[in-house]
Scaffold this motif. Structure first.
Motif, short mmCIF file in Angstrom:
data_model
loop_
_atom_site.label_atom_id
_atom_site.label_comp_id
_atom_site.label_asym_id
_atom_site.label_seq_id
_atom_site.Cartn_x
_atom_site.Cartn_y
_atom_site.Cartn_z
N PRO A 86 -10.08 -24.29 -24.51
CA PRO A 86 -10.98 -24.39 -23.36
C PRO A 86 -11.00 -23.18 -22.45
O PRO A 86 -11.91 -23.02 -21.65
N ASP A 87 -10.01 -22.30 -22.57
CA ASP A 87 -9.99 -21.10 -21.72
C ASP A 87 -9.05 -20.08 -22.34
O ASP A 87 -8.53 -20.28 -23.44
N ARG A 112 -19.50 -25.08 -29.64
CA ARG A 112 -19.94 -25.07 -28.25
C ARG A 112 -19.01 -24.14 -27.50
O ARG A 112 -17.84 -23.95 -27.88
N THR A 113 -19.51 -23.50 -26.46
CA THR A 113 -18.72 -22.51 -25.74
C THR A 113 -18.76 -22.79 -24.24
O THR A 113 -19.69 -23.41 -23.72
N ARG A 114 -17.74 -22.30 -23.55
CA ARG A 114 -17.63 -22.50 -22.11
C ARG A 114 -17.96 -21.20 -21.40
O ARG A 114 -17.36 -20.16 -21.66
N SER A 115 -18.94 -21.24 -20.52
CA SER A 115 -19.41 -20.05 -19.83
C SER A 115 -18.33 -19.48 -18.92
O SER A 115 -17.69 -20.22 -18.14
N GLY A 119 -18.31 -21.93 -15.94
CA GLY A 119 -17.32 -22.88 -16.39
C GLY A 119 -17.90 -24.07 -17.12
O GLY A 119 -17.16 -24.97 -17.55
N GLU A 120 -19.23 -24.11 -17.29
CA GLU A 120 -19.89 -25.22 -17.96
C GLU A 120 -19.89 -25.02 -19.47
O GLU A 120 -20.00 -23.91 -19.97
N TRP A 121 -19.81 -26.14 -20.20
CA TRP A 121 -19.87 -26.10 -21.65
C TRP A 121 -21.33 -26.13 -22.11
O TRP A 121 -22.15 -26.83 -21.53
N ALA A 160 -18.45 -15.72 -22.48
CA ALA A 160 -17.78 -17.01 -22.64
C ALA A 160 -16.27 -16.84 -22.58
O ALA A 160 -15.72 -15.76 -22.83
#
Length: 482
Positions: A86-87, A112-115, A119-121, A160
């Motif tokens: 997630p990070d 899917r990626t987290r900006s 911070g949004e997926w 990301a």
């Protein structure tokens, strides 16, 4: 002299391989699973020099092993591997690679990626798995080099910091079927996933070089007509720039556009690496503006040497299948990312395409060796010899390419083909080096401006871009004055 260096020692047999097919159904979201090991993909060894340091572009490739997701039932019982982080990462482009380039991935890859900004997926996106139609020709030195890997197409995701990916093998609906009244037949249950699956996270960096000059980038010891840029006293960055010395000053960020008259005068002065042009008034389009490798920030330490074929008889049009979610200001970053993916992740000698064009119609130099020369690419498996490849950045299976991009293809083709006395509206013969449409050694009659799918069973350059090739041909002929 023709020095033929290319790639992949395999022949793909499945007709209808796709270059950018959007898969309709998302994978079921799974519980988080984290791979325990992570290593940075090694890069090709290269001597470091002060000039390299001055032109180096910050960037990196993070290679993370995928882990089996045991105990899960996702769309049946097909094998699934994945990774959830997630990070802790920073990247803009990703793809999946595996150990054996002769093996295809028969299945679905979704991510899917987290900006990093919000911070949004993102929602789930499909990564194109059929990428074997790009690459060096079978049985060549580049295709059989140590470290060459199988790979999906790359996907541009923007800035990301988190990733969630799932790779699932195809179901085999016919496996284990039983005839009426008879015993159950024994078949392999399902095709396994390739071994050594790894997620490649590419950070392109964010710096662009300043304009170089002959004073700060000396040309001592460079021979722009040789087949390689390796040797005592040579520097990879200097060699890449010197290869364009016939059309731009040393260290230029771009090759400027020329009018038709000036282009014809320039053609008369070009040396023997341009072959086949007529002695009388030539048919050649005005030289278009082309951003150089230095202009988009290529880290020349990553790549191998130059390689050339005899001449340019055809132009193959591609799309990168990397998605359309980029802005034109991001294009240099996208190209740096694709370059890193082709070289560092897939093990190729250099970026596969000879030229690239973005949705705004800006042309970019691809594979190093000089834009006027017959540089051997790795773009159309089986037909890299005596051809050049231009890729429109994006995916054009259902998305219409911009008019600016199609116009740029026509301008490039009119100029590049004009250097070699070739009519963009004509047809030519190329000899196949092997592929899933034409056997090795077969002479194939093709349009001078062809789509990737004309030489290999693939959807590339996408249905919507392929439909514009007639426009590109007529435009290129018009620019040549035909």
């Amino acid at each position: 002299m023709s020095k033929i260096i290319s790639m992949r020692g395999f022949l793909t047999s499945s007709i209808g391989v796709t270059c950018a097919t959007a898969l309709a159904l998302p994978l079921t979201t799974l519980p988080a699973t984290t791979a325990s090991a992570a290593t940075a993909t090694p890069t090709a060894p290269h001597a470091s020099t002060a000039a390299d340091a001055a032109t180096a572009i910050p960037g990196s490739t993070r290679s993370l092993p995928l882990a089996p997701l045991t105990g899960q039932r996702v769309l049946g019982i097909a094998p699934v591997q994945g990774l959830y982080r997630p990070d802790g990462e920073h990247f803009s482009l990703l793809g999946v690679v595996w150990t054996d380039p002769d093996i295809e991935l028969h299945g679905r890859v979704q991510v899917r990626t987290r900006s990093a900004a919000t911070g949004e997926w993102s929602g789930w996106q499909d990564i194109e798995t059929h990428n074997a139609d790009h690459g060096p020709d079978p049985g060549t030195a580049e295709s059989t080099a140590r470290g060459v890997r199988g790979a999906t197409a790359p996907l541009w995701v923007g800035d990301a910091e988190g990733v969630d990916i799932r790779v699932r093998a195809d179901d085999d609906a016919d496996a284990g079927s039983a005839p009426t009244g008879g015993p159950r037949l024994s078949h392999p249950a399902r095709p396994p996933l390739p071994s050594g699956l790894r997620l490649e996270l590419v950070d392109p960096g964010n710096e662009a070089p300043s304009e170089g000059t002959p004073a700060d980038m000396p040309r001592t010891g460079l021979d722009t007509d040789t087949d390689t840029d390796t040797g005592p006293g040579t520097d990879a960055a200097q060699a890449a720039q010197a290869a364009n010395a016939d059309v731009a000053h040393f260290g230029a960020l771009e090759i400027p556009a020329l009018g038709k008259g000036a282009t014809e005068q320039e053609l008369a002065h070009l040396k023997g690496h341009v072959k086949g042009h007529v002695k009388n008034k030539p048919h050649i389009g005005p030289r278009p503006r082309i951003v150089t490798r230095r202009g988009w920030g290529a880290d020349e330490k990553l790549r191998g040497g130059f390689a050339y074929t005899k001449k340019v008889k055809a132009v193959f049009v591609h799309h990168t299948a990397s998605g359309n979610k980029y802005t034109c200001s991001q294009t240099p970053s996208v190209i740096r990312s694709i370059y890193r993916y082709h070289v560092t992740s897939m093990g190729w000698r250099d970026i596969g395409y000879n030229f690239l064009v973005d949705k705004c119609g800006t042309l970019y130099e691809g594979r190093a060796g000089g834009v006027t020369k017959a540089v051997l690419g790795a773009h159309t498996l089986g037909f890299n010899n005596n051809s050049t490849g231009v890729a429109v950045i994006g995916t054009y299976s259902t998305t219409k390419p911009s008019g600016a991009a199609v116009k740029a293809i026509a301008k490039l083709a009119a100029w590049k083909l004009g250097l070699y006395g070739v009519n963009p509206r004509g047809k030519t013969y190329l000899t196949s080096a092997g592929g899933n449409l034409y056997a090795k050694g077969k002479k194939v009659r093709l349009n001078v401006i062809s789509g990737h799918r004309d030489g290999f069973a693939t959807e590339c350059p996408g249905k919507r871009l392929y439909a514009k090739l007639g426009t590109a041909r007529s435009g290129a002929a018009r620019y040549q004055g035909r």
